[in-house]
Design a protein around this motif. Structure first.
Motif, short mmCIF file in Angstrom:
data_model
loop_
_atom_site.label_atom_id
_atom_site.label_comp_id
_atom_site.label_asym_id
_atom_site.label_seq_id
_atom_site.Cartn_x
_atom_site.Cartn_y
_atom_site.Cartn_z
N LEU A 931 0.84 -1.19 0.00
CA LEU A 931 0.00 0.00 0.00
C LEU A 931 0.88 1.24 0.00
CD1 LEU A 931 -2.82 -0.93 2.52
CD2 LEU A 931 -2.95 -0.87 0.02
N ASP A 932 0.54 2.15 -0.87
CA ASP A 932 1.30 3.40 -0.99
C ASP A 932 0.63 4.47 -0.14
OD1 ASP A 932 3.28 5.00 -1.79
OD2 ASP A 932 2.73 5.08 -3.90
N SER A 933 1.43 5.24 0.61
CA SER A 933 0.88 6.31 1.44
C SER A 933 1.43 7.64 0.99
CB SER A 933 1.24 6.08 2.91
OG SER A 933 2.65 6.06 3.09
N ALA A 934 0.68 8.71 1.25
CA ALA A 934 1.08 10.06 0.86
C ALA A 934 2.01 10.64 1.91
CB ALA A 934 -0.15 10.95 0.69
N VAL A 935 3.04 11.31 1.45
CA VAL A 935 4.03 11.89 2.36
C VAL A 935 4.02 13.41 2.28
CG1 VAL A 935 6.47 11.95 2.98
CG2 VAL A 935 5.46 9.83 2.14
N LYS A 936 4.11 13.96 1.08
CA LYS A 936 4.14 15.41 0.87
C LYS A 936 3.19 15.76 -0.25
CE LYS A 936 7.51 16.20 3.82
NZ LYS A 936 7.41 17.08 4.99
N LEU A 937 2.75 17.02 -0.26
CA LEU A 937 1.88 17.45 -1.34
C LEU A 937 2.02 18.95 -1.56
CD1 LEU A 937 -0.49 18.72 0.62
CD2 LEU A 937 -1.41 16.43 0.50
N CYS A 938 1.68 19.39 -2.76
CA CYS A 938 1.65 20.82 -3.05
C CYS A 938 0.82 21.05 -4.30
CB CYS A 938 3.06 21.39 -3.23
SG CYS A 938 3.87 20.94 -4.77
N PHE A 939 0.21 22.23 -4.38
CA PHE A 939 -0.53 22.65 -5.56
C PHE A 939 0.43 23.21 -6.60
CE2 PHE A 939 -4.13 22.69 -2.62
CZ PHE A 939 -5.15 22.18 -3.42
N SER A 940 0.01 23.11 -7.85
CA SER A 940 0.72 23.78 -8.92
C SER A 940 0.21 25.21 -9.01
CB SER A 940 0.50 23.06 -10.25
OG SER A 940 1.06 23.79 -11.31
N PRO A 941 1.07 26.23 -8.83
CA PRO A 941 0.56 27.62 -8.76
C PRO A 941 -0.16 28.09 -10.00
CG PRO A 941 2.80 27.48 -7.93
CD PRO A 941 2.52 26.16 -8.56
N ALA A 942 0.34 27.73 -11.18
CA ALA A 942 -0.27 28.25 -12.41
C ALA A 942 -1.47 27.44 -12.86
CB ALA A 942 0.78 28.29 -13.53
N SER A 943 -1.63 26.28 -12.27
CA SER A 943 -2.79 25.46 -12.62
C SER A 943 -3.33 24.84 -11.34
CB SER A 943 -2.40 24.36 -13.63
OG SER A 943 -3.52 23.55 -13.90
N GLN A 977 13.28 8.56 0.15
CA GLN A 977 11.94 9.14 0.10
C GLN A 977 12.01 10.66 -0.09
OE1 GLN A 977 8.96 9.23 3.56
NE2 GLN A 977 8.64 7.23 2.62
N CYS A 978 11.09 11.17 -0.88
CA CYS A 978 11.02 12.61 -1.13
C CYS A 978 10.60 13.32 0.15
CB CYS A 978 10.03 12.90 -2.26
SG CYS A 978 9.87 14.64 -2.66
N SER A 979 11.41 14.27 0.60
CA SER A 979 11.14 14.97 1.86
C SER A 979 10.50 16.33 1.66
CB SER A 979 12.44 15.14 2.65
OG SER A 979 13.39 15.88 1.88
N SER A 980 10.50 16.86 0.43
CA SER A 980 9.89 18.16 0.17
C SER A 980 9.72 18.33 -1.32
CB SER A 980 10.75 19.29 0.75
OG SER A 980 10.12 20.54 0.59
N LEU A 981 8.70 19.05 -1.74
CA LEU A 981 8.52 19.34 -3.15
C LEU A 981 7.85 20.69 -3.31
CD1 LEU A 981 5.64 17.31 -4.81
CD2 LEU A 981 5.92 17.40 -2.36
N ALA A 982 8.13 21.35 -4.43
CA ALA A 982 7.57 22.67 -4.72
C ALA A 982 7.53 22.85 -6.23
CB ALA A 982 8.42 23.78 -4.08
N VAL A 983 6.63 23.72 -6.68
CA VAL A 983 6.46 24.01 -8.10
C VAL A 983 6.67 25.50 -8.31
CG1 VAL A 983 4.90 23.85 -10.09
CG2 VAL A 983 4.84 22.09 -8.32
N SER A 984 7.37 25.86 -9.39
CA SER A 984 7.59 27.27 -9.69
C SER A 984 6.27 27.96 -10.02
CB SER A 984 8.57 27.43 -10.85
OG SER A 984 8.04 26.83 -12.02
#
Length: 1837
Positions: A931-943, A977-984
């Motif tokens: 089972l895959d679990s969610a760790v981090k999330l973020c919205f895409s600013p332009a969409s 594991q991805c510890s942080s993410l962001a979108v321009s």
């Protein structure tokens, strides 16, 4: 290329060096020849028990080089059975680096350092022998002596491949070869051909193999004999490296399987760019190079014929990982082929970049990147749910993420990590070097600019410099200690050593740098001391161990004696020991400590008061201890000489502190000690840095710190003391000014989270050390520190207000106001640790989440941030999603979080927290058993329809916020594991962090290589984000890393995601459109509030690689910015300064107010010399200064000396009308060439960037910046009257280009990179007709010479063809953008000019000239006209002029272009058959920046960056200097005593002598690599031969004789820079002063030093002046007086008679001043004798008041003061009319009449004045600002 042709096809090395003569080669030991029965020829046998003692060396001398450039090295040899052998190859790489490649059957494993590669060699055996059959299947234990059946072997080494893959270096040539016993060798050779020894010439001919294909048979003289009917491979061994045989658990050289002829691929062996290497061992080599640890497995890779390519492009794609067998190279025959993997190493900019390339930045100023493979992930893009069929494409080029690199490490906030004991001064005292976890930082203390030394894989534990701070050594912690030796100035690693010790805690270099000593722990936890020989490390030599010792003695610190490289001293618990290296043995003896034997000693230091030649018996050693004792130890007697103790302060009488003493009682632990010739510095546990005299009588200076002082270190000049604390603070104490400066503060534990205030560029961080800190992102200074008993967990800045909130582990949320440093609100509704905290982008709401699953909503529009709603059990429990568990969409409508379980992602209404959508991420991958679990999330600013979710399975999912549908999937994002993410903000880039690496991705995944990876952190990264202005990236973990984000901004002309913008809006457009247009520009640091609206349907994610060409015209505009009013001219005819007559001296006081100017973020500057960049200035124009009326000026500008080479197109010449004009500073100079007279157009206050002239030469336009706001000022001048007709203030930045149309009806102006706008004006009214803003910088623009309605511009993004449409009174600009042809590469167009009616020439920054058809707007021809950037193009008839960065000026015949037919395909000159002829060329003294020629291109004028204007005559190929100027800062200008000449000196080391009054350059004296800081003329003498004395930065003084134009004598009276120089009044001696305050009296005849005056020691001398004056009235003997003023506000006056060797102090003046808190250095202290009365000394400098002080030597007091509005930077007194000239940093030249105080201000300089000098007669005045020299005629006040 001709020099290398002799090496083709191969070089027989034995024949080349005539090895049999042993003249160019050497042999050692048992080397003999014999006839081998198998080969039937003579061979060499090398025997000996020790390989190092028996060898053949080619060439004989180590300083010579073979210089063999062949890629492949062939060795024909046979190892001796049962013996070992060694072969060493010394290979030269780029930048002269020598790398040794060794292979031997003695080596058991592969080893690598920065300068040495060691490969194990596996000897082959006879066919079908027992050994051979065993070797095929064994995996271990095959390395060892050669078997008895070993055969003759042909070994081929690919030198280029080996050097590139294993060390990431570029192979240049083979330098030397050393063949060591035991072996037999026939020969060796090099070649660029891949030769097969098993193929005969006849077989090669039948197979069609030829050297043109890069292959062929072995040359006959190198071949092995093969009997008829036999097979070559049955008799001999052929070994190729890289190997294609059985792979061992380390890289080795071994026999491979026999290649099959049909499997060979030779056509791709050579290519112009770096080859794509074999996939079977590529990643393995990289892993060895990165970690130096044995790697057991070999990763799978894709073969070349399976390069993934998307054939059908879906709207959204899924990224999966394929591991099916048919994708892999299993067959050995396939492995023989050159396979191309998705993960290739890259070292050239034009090569393919690995998808997982690691970027390591070593330099900032020019940094370079290394690409190292991180993983073996293959990404294949397919639509959901079915896979896409992939086809092959051999010739397709891989598209990668650009630019490469896309991130550049700018600065790091942090200090320490493993230790805070180490920080070092450079010898100059200008930089400090310190560790920050795994990175070494070098910081300039004046500007906080940093550069980095990156290479350590664990925290740095020790640092050491050699004596002249050119070599740096560093060690890291860990079980296997690694030592690195660096070239400090170049920043490259010279050597890397594995020392097999852990906890390496101390390093020390000898002063000469030949010895390095280190202390650590061995495997048995015993102390290990190692001494290395580093004498030749900077020359490519090896670092060898001189001695090693293991001891049970505890050692805390160990240092090498500065007077003897073989002696060391150490201290630790219960011991101080003296060490010595003798005969390779390290021995020690203890100091007899007596009753102090149980002390814990912390540091040792040698007394450096005496010279290094001092006898050993007189040496003194100092040691400190934790009990507060300081020991003086007799070095020769190894015994204590004296003991003192530091006691705590005694509290008496209202906490009054008594004087520090050394008495009995409890002591204060001393952690560090530093001894100089004048004082001893101690750092103690109580947080104090203290300075003591060497007798330790009392403290004379101390500084209190926030924590225990762990390090003190005095600079080499003893003027500054560095201090570090265990709490992570680093600073220094200025001994002379007694001021303390903090260089760096840091968190003492992991930085958990951060937030950025984009408006004020503040950064707030939360750390595990329990503090929340706010930093200035530009200065790196800590602004605030919030300490709480709670542990902070997450922080968030309000998007617009100076407010931030912080969540704590207790669940409390506090809101702070930064400006007032007060608590606004505190909320305690959470019961668990706060894991998420954020504001909505519009700033109306704040959200928080805790580890217990609660979610809270607050009203952040109110100051108290009232709680609106709390929802429980909606978020997932736990802390693993901290610190950014919440994400808000850019439109502030949606809130996303993980919950209520870790498998669910919830999207809620951001204003009510009502749940809108649930997405179960655990079921998205149906093929996974977990089972895959969610760790981090973020919205895409332009969409806002895209939500990105990082999962525990190391994936990133694109989820639709409307439907919850999976849109795209990216697998194997990181190793961990991805510890942080962001979108321009523009949704072009994705930023992720995993473990200690940062990755930047192409958001749309449209490329073949979609990411770049960057390392530097030594611990897992906690959070990473883009800065609000999108110009940077911040990552935090072990420290705070600030990166420059180098991605090119989106182009609105071609980008289909944003609408087209125009620069001005017509009145009919709404205010909403106005706001939208202005919102596009957000580079000022403010984040965009909303995403730009699309011009058509909303944008969709697209994985298409096809470029959609967007062609559209710019809009028109009818409203322009208002022209600012001209400044009002004051009616006041004269002004007066306050003059105070003083009878008794008294101190005056006034209030001072410091003005702080805040500057926003600058846009990214283009890397192109053609683009104008104003010279950086710290000065600002005084707005209160008013120039006098024309008829009342006390001085009149007579001449301008020089030309501004920093301008672009800032010279115009009209040969028909005789107009010649150019700019210097802020003045336009109109010069009449036949007379040399000048007229000066005065109206600008900033540096002029460019000029333009009408075709009738009646009007000149000039452009410069404005001091009132950020808009440039364009002045329109009437040439006949010299008056300004009109001014235009429109462009927000500088003006890049100006042009008039052919009919002079239109006028064009172009803004620079900060405001790339093209504006069209009416030449009659100078009203704005139309303007258009383009996406990138524009470098040049021009009107068509024939079509009045056409013009063109060139810039970063190509050519802009513009067409002018007129509709009544409205004018529109229709613009068509055309990109640069792909055939010329990724270039910028830098210059343009029209040819005939239908052709346009453009130049590139790489030296190409492109020819365009104006009608079809297409480029049909190109050729390479220069090796560097071309910045000037000029066309007259069929002749084209190019001027470039390489200083070449070339004239081309382009008549053939006119006859060339338009082509559908771009043609180069070489392939088109068209001949472009280079007629003539000439090299000038600098880069060409301006040019003007007559209509036939026979003669013209050219300006260069050297400040020179040249007259060029092509008919006789001659060049004449018309105008000469200095390129760099002018430090001084002085008249000769007869005023027939004047001289100038500058930072570039030049001294120039000019004739007066013609102002022509007579002679120039140039000293390379030195700055000339001062100069003076000799007084008149009987021989009437004037001399010139000049002082230089290396401490030398040179005397030049004008009559012979030669240097007469060179003196070296100083060891530091000479700051002032003067001949005595009678010319008998020369007085010179250094930066250290020493004044030296020297003989100008023989150069001998007569006297050294040390009274000003420690403070730089700013002024020396000598006058003739009898000194009897002062009761001293002497016929002249002289004075010296120093930076510490002291003036000494002396009476002298040099012929009698008399020099006595007459008076000593000290002027008080408050502490200086400015950003730069305080104003200089200036003094001068009054010319009319030498009894008066005039002084000015930093003090209580801004004033001129008149001091009477007879009355011994100040008798007059004149108040000034500014601090004075230069001063000169006239010999007549009581005139005084003073200059200031506010660019004001003030002329003062000292008797009345009357003054006038003159504002013709564009920078602060640094020099002003009246001529001896007082009739003329020179003023200097940077390189602007103005000559004034004095008329009097």
């Amino acid at each position: 290329m001709a020099s290398k042709d002799w090496q083709h096809p191969y070089v027989n090395i034995f024949k080349h060096v005539k090895v049999e003569d042993w003249k160019r080669s050497a042999k050692q030991g048992d080397v003999s020849t014999y006839t081998d029965k198998t080969l039937k020829c003579s061979v060499y046998r090398i025997k000996g028990p020790v390989p190092a003692n028996s060898y053949i060396l080619v060439p004989k001398n180590s300083h010579r080089s073979l210089g063999l450039t062949g890629r492949y090295f062939y060795l024909l040899f046979r190892p001796t059975p049962g013996k070992y052998f060694v072969v060493h190859l010394d290979v030269a790489a780029e930048e002269g680096q020598v790398i040794r490649m060794s292979f031997s059957n003695m080596y058991k494993e592969f080893k690598s350092t920065a300068t040495w590669l060691q490969f194990p060699f596996l000897c082959g055996a006879a066919k079908d022998s027992l050994y051979e059959s065993t070797a095929k299947y064994a995996r271990y234990g095959l390395v060892g002596p050669a078997p008895t059946s070993v055969r003759w072997t042909c070994l081929m080494l690919d030198l280029q491949y080996t050097l590139s893959v294993y060390l990431n270096r570029c192979y240049i040539h083979l330098k030397s070869i050393k063949l060591c016993s035991n072996m037999s060798v026939k020969n060796m050779f090099t070649s660029d051909l891949l030769l097969d020894p098993g193929i005969s010439f006849s077989e090669a001919k039948l197979m069609g193999l030829a050297s043109s294909q890069g292959t062929g048979p072995m040359p006959r003289e190198m071949s092995f004999p093969v009997p008829k009917g036999a097979s070559w491979h049955d008799l001999y061994d052929y070994i190729r490296f890289p190997s294609n045989g059985t792979k061992l658990p380390f890289d080795s050289i071994q026999k491979g399987d026999n290649p099959k002829p049909e499997a060979r691929c030779v056509s791709n062996q050579r290519s112009p760019v770096r080859e794509e290497f074999r996939c079977v061992n590529l990643s393995k080599a990289v892993q060895d190079r990165v970690s130096l640890i044995q790697q057991i497995t070999t990763p799978k890779s894709l073969p070349r014929n399976r390069t993934p390519m998307v054939t059908s492009v879906p709207k959204l794609g899924l990224v999966t990982t394929h591991q099916e067998d048919d994708w892999l190279c299993h067959d050995d025959d396939q492995q023989e082929l050159e396979c191309s993997s998705l993960h290739q190493l890259t070292r050239r900019p034009h090569s393919n970049t690995d998808d997982e390339g690691i970027h390591v930045f070593v330099h900032s100023e020019n940094g370079f990147s290394k690409h190292v493979e991180d993983s073996v992930e293959e990404f294949v893009f397919t639509p959901v749910p079915h896979p896409v069929h992939l086809t092959s494409s051999k010739n397709s080029t891989q598209e990668k993420l650009l630019p490469d690199p896309i991130l550049r490490l700018k600065s790091i906030i942090g200090f320490g990590g493993a230790t805070t004991k180490y920080a070092l001064w450079t010898k100059s005292g200008e930089e400090v070097v310190y560790p920050c976890h795994a990175i070494i930082v070098s910081m300039k203390i004046s500007s906080n600019q940093q550069r980095f030394f990156i290479g350590h894989t664990d925290k740095v534990s020790a640092l050491a410099f050699n004596g002249n701070t050119t070599i740096l050594a560093s060690a890291q912690t860990g079980n296997y200690g690694v030592l690195r030796v660096w070239n400090y100035h170049k920043g490259n690693c010279l050597a890397m050593l594995r020392i097999y010790a852990h906890s390496l805690s101390s390093l020390s270099f000898s002063r000469g740098g030949g010895i390095l000593c280190g202390v650590g722990k061995d495997g048995h936890n015993k102390t290990m001391v190692v001494v290395w020989n580093t004498l030749n490390v900077n020359k490519g030599g090896q670092v060898t161990i001189l001695a090693k010792a293991h001891t049970d003695v505890d050692i805390h610190t160990m240092k090498v004696a500065f007077f003897d490289d073989t002696r060391m001293v150490s201290c630790g618990r219960d011991n101080i020991r003296l060490w010595r290296v003798r005969n390779g043995t390290l021995r020690s003896c203890p100091v007899n400590l007596g009753e102090y034997h149980s002390q814990d000693f912390t540091d040792v230091a040698f007394g450096e008061g005496d010279s290094s030649r001092q006898h050993l018996d007189d040496r003194t050693l100092f040691a400190s201890s934790r009990s507060g004792h300081i020991f003086e130890i007799d070095y020769s007697r190894v015994a204590i000489r004296n003991v003192r103790r530091l006691l705590p302060v005694q509290q008496q009488h209202a906490e009054r502190r008594e004087k520090w003493t050394f008495k009995t009682g409890p002591g204060i632990a001393i952690n560090s000690i530093s001894v100089t010739s004048s004082f001893c510095a101690t750092g103690s546990e109580d947080g104090y840095l203290r300075l003591w005299p060497l007798d330790f009588s009392a403290v004379f200076l101390e500084a209190e710190h926030e924590g225990p002082v762990s390090l003190v270190l005095a600079s080499s000049d003893s003027l500054q003391v560095l201090a570090a604390t265990s709490t992570g603070n680093l600073g220094f104490l200025d001994v002379s000014s007694r001021g303390y400066s903090t260089l760096m503060r840091s968190h003492t534990d992991t930085v958990i989270g951060f937030s950025v205030d984009g408006i004020r560029r503040h950064l707030t961080t939360a750390s595990s050390d329990g503090t929340v800190r706010i930093w200035n992102m530009d200065s790196l200074h800590q602004l605030y520190d919030f300490v709480s008993e709670d542990s902070p967990c997450t922080v968030a800045f309000h998007p617009s207000e100076q407010v931030f909130s912080c969540g704590f582990s207790s669940g409390v949320i506090r809101v702070f106001d930064v400006s007032s440093a007060k608590l606004l609100a505190e909320h305690t509704q959470h019961r668990g640790e706060v894991v998420g905290l954020t504001f909505s982008p519009n700033g109306e709401f704040m959200y928080s989440a805790d580890s217990q699953g609660s979610l809270a909503l607050y009203n952040s529009s109110e100051e108290d941030h009232n709680l609106i709603r709390v929802v429980c059990n909606v978020a997932a429990r736990g802390t693993e999603r901290a610190p950014d568990a919440l994400s808000v969409s850019s439109d502030s409508l949606c809130l996303a979080f993980v919950g209520p379980t870790e498998y669910i992602v919830t999207i809620a209404d951001a204003q009510s927290l009502d749940e809108v959508l649930h997405v179960d991420v655990s079921i998205l991958d149906v093929g996974s058993p977990h089972l895959d679990s969610a760790v981090k999330l973020c919205f895409s600013p332009a969409s806002t329809e895209h939500l990105l979710v990082a999962t525990s399975a190391n994936k990133i999912l694109w989820v639709s916020t409307k439907t919850g549908r999976l849109l795209r999937e990216l697998s194997k994002v990181h190793r961990h594991q991805c510890s942080s993410l962001a979108v321009s903000d523009d949704s072009r880039f994705l930023l992720t962090a995993g473990h200690n690496a940062v990755k930047v991705w192409d958001y749309n995944m449209q490329l073949d290589i979609n990411s770049q990876m960057f390392i530097g952190h030594s611990q897992p990264i906690c959070q990473v984000r883009f800065t609000p202005d999108q110009l940077g990236v911040v990552s935090v973990g072990d420290a705070i890393f600030l990166w420059d984000f180098l991605a090119h901004p989106v182009d609105p002309l071609t980008d289909n995601r944003s609408p087209l913008r125009v620069s001005c809006i017509s009145p009919s457009q709404s205010a909403e459109q106005d706001a939208e247009a202005s919102g596009l520009q957000f580079s000022h640091g403010m984040p965009r509030q909303t995403a730009p609206l699309p011009s058509a349907p909303p944008p969709q994610l697209n994985v298409s690689t096809i470029d959609q060409l967007h062609q559209g015209a710019f809009g028109s505009s009818s409203i322009c910015d208002d022209t600012p009013n001209n400044p009002a001219v004051s009616d006041q005819a004269m002004s007066f300064l306050k003059v105070t007559e003083l009878v008794n001296t008294s101190a005056l006081s006034s209030n001072h107010m410091d003005t702080v100017q805040l500057k926003g973020m600058n846009p990214v500057r283009p890397d192109c010399y053609k683009h104008f960049f104003p010279r950086f200035k710290t000065s600002t124009l005084d707005p209160a200064a008013v120039a006098p009326q024309a008829g009342e000026k006390g001085i009149k500008l007579n001449a301008v000396i020089g030309y501004n080479g920093n301008g672009r197109g800032n010279m115009v010449w009209s040969p028909d009308q005789g107009l010649f004009a150019y700019s210097c500073g802020c003045v336009v100079v109109v010069e009449y060439l036949h007379t040399g007279c000048q007229r000066h157009l005065q109206g600008h206050t900033e540096e002029i960037s460019c000029l333009a002239v009408t075709n009738d030469a009646q009007t000149v336009a000039s452009a410069a910046g404005s001091s009132k706001d950020n808009r440039s000022l364009i002045c329109i001048w009437d040439v006949q009257t010299g008056t300004c007709r009109e001014t235009i203030s429109h462009h927000r930045g500088a003006v890049q280009s100006l042009a008039f149309s052919r009919d002079d009806r239109l006028f064009l102006s172009v803004g620079d990179f900060s405001d790339p706008e093209v504006a069209l004006w009416s030449s009659k009214t100078f009203q704005l007709l139309s303007s258009v803003r383009v996406s990138g910088p524009v470098h040049d623009a021009a009107f068509s010479p024939s079509a009045a309605s056409q013009l063109a511009c060139v810039g970063c993004h190509g050519v802009y063809f513009c067409l002018i449409h007129t509709h009544g009174q409205n004018v529109d600009l229709k613009v068509q953008k055309v990109k640069t042809p792909v055939q010329v590469g990724d270039v910028e167009l830098t210059a343009l000019c029209y040819h005939m009616d239908s052709f346009l020439f453009t130049a590139t920054n790489r030296g190409h000239v492109c020819v365009w058809n104006v009608k079809t707007q297409s480029c049909f021809m190109t050729w390479e006209a220069d090796e560097g950037e071309i910045g000037v193009l000029l066309c007259r008839g069929n002749r084209l002029l190019t001027g470039s960065k390489t200083s070449w000026l070339r004239l081309w015949d382009v008549a053939a272009v006119e006859s060339m037919k338009p082509q559908k395909k771009l043609q180069s000159v070489d392939h088109s058959g068209t001949t472009v002829v280079l007629e003539q060329e000439i090299m000038l003294d600098g880069t060409t920046v301006s040019a003007a020629f007559d209509n036939t291109m026979d003669m013209g004028i050219v300006g260069t960056t050297a400040g020179t204007l040249w007259y060029i005559n092509w008919s006789d190929n001659s060049s004449i200097r018309l105008v000469s100027g200095h390129r760099t800062k002018v430090n001084n200008v002085v008249f000769s005593y007869d005023e027939s000449h004047f001289a100038t000196c500058s930072e570039d080391g030049s001294v120039r002598v000019w004739s007066a009054p013609s102002n022509e350059l007579v002679v120039q004296f140039q000293v390379l690599n030195q700055a000339c800081g001062c100069l003076c003329w000799s007084p008149p003498s009987s021989n009437n031969s004037a001399c010139l004395a000049a002082g230089y930065s290396d401490g030398t003084v040179r005397i030049f004789r004008l009559a012979s134009s030669e240097m007469e004598i060179k003196l070296h009276p100083h060891h530091v820079a000479v700051t002032a120089i003067q001949y005595s009044a009678n010319g008998h001696v020369i007085l010179s002063a250094g930066k250290n305050g020493l004044v030296t009296v020297s003989s100008p005849v023989n150069g001998a030093t007569i006297r050294v005056i040390r009274d000003h020691k420690g403070a730089s001398i700013t002024t020396i002046q000598c006058v003739k004056e009898q000194c009897k009235k002062y009761r001293l003997e002497g016929n002249e007086m002289w004075l010296a003023a120093s930076a510490d506000r002291r003036v000494s006056v002396w009476a002298a008679d040099w012929l009698k060797d008399k020099c006595d102090l007459l008076d000593w003046l000290t002027f008080p001043a408050p502490a200086f808190f400015g950003d730069d250095s305080p104003p200089p202290s200036l003094a001068a004798f009054c010319p009319t009365d030498p009894d008066l000394v005039v002084y000015t400098g930093y003090g209580v008041e801004k004033e001129l002080s008149f001091y009477s030597l007879t009355k011994k007091q100040i008798i007059k003061k004149i108040a000034l509005p500014h601090w004075v930077t230069c001063l000169s007194l006239s010999s007549k009319s009581h005139l005084i000239a003073v200059g200031s940093k506010e660019r004001v030249l003030k002329l003062i009449k000292s008797s009345s105080g009357r003054f006038q201000d003159f504002l013709l300089h564009s920078d602060s004045l640094q020099a002003c000098h009246f001529s001896p007669s007082g009739a003329l005045l020179f003023t200097v600002a940077y390189n602007e020299i103005l000559l004034w005629e004095v008329q009097g006040l």
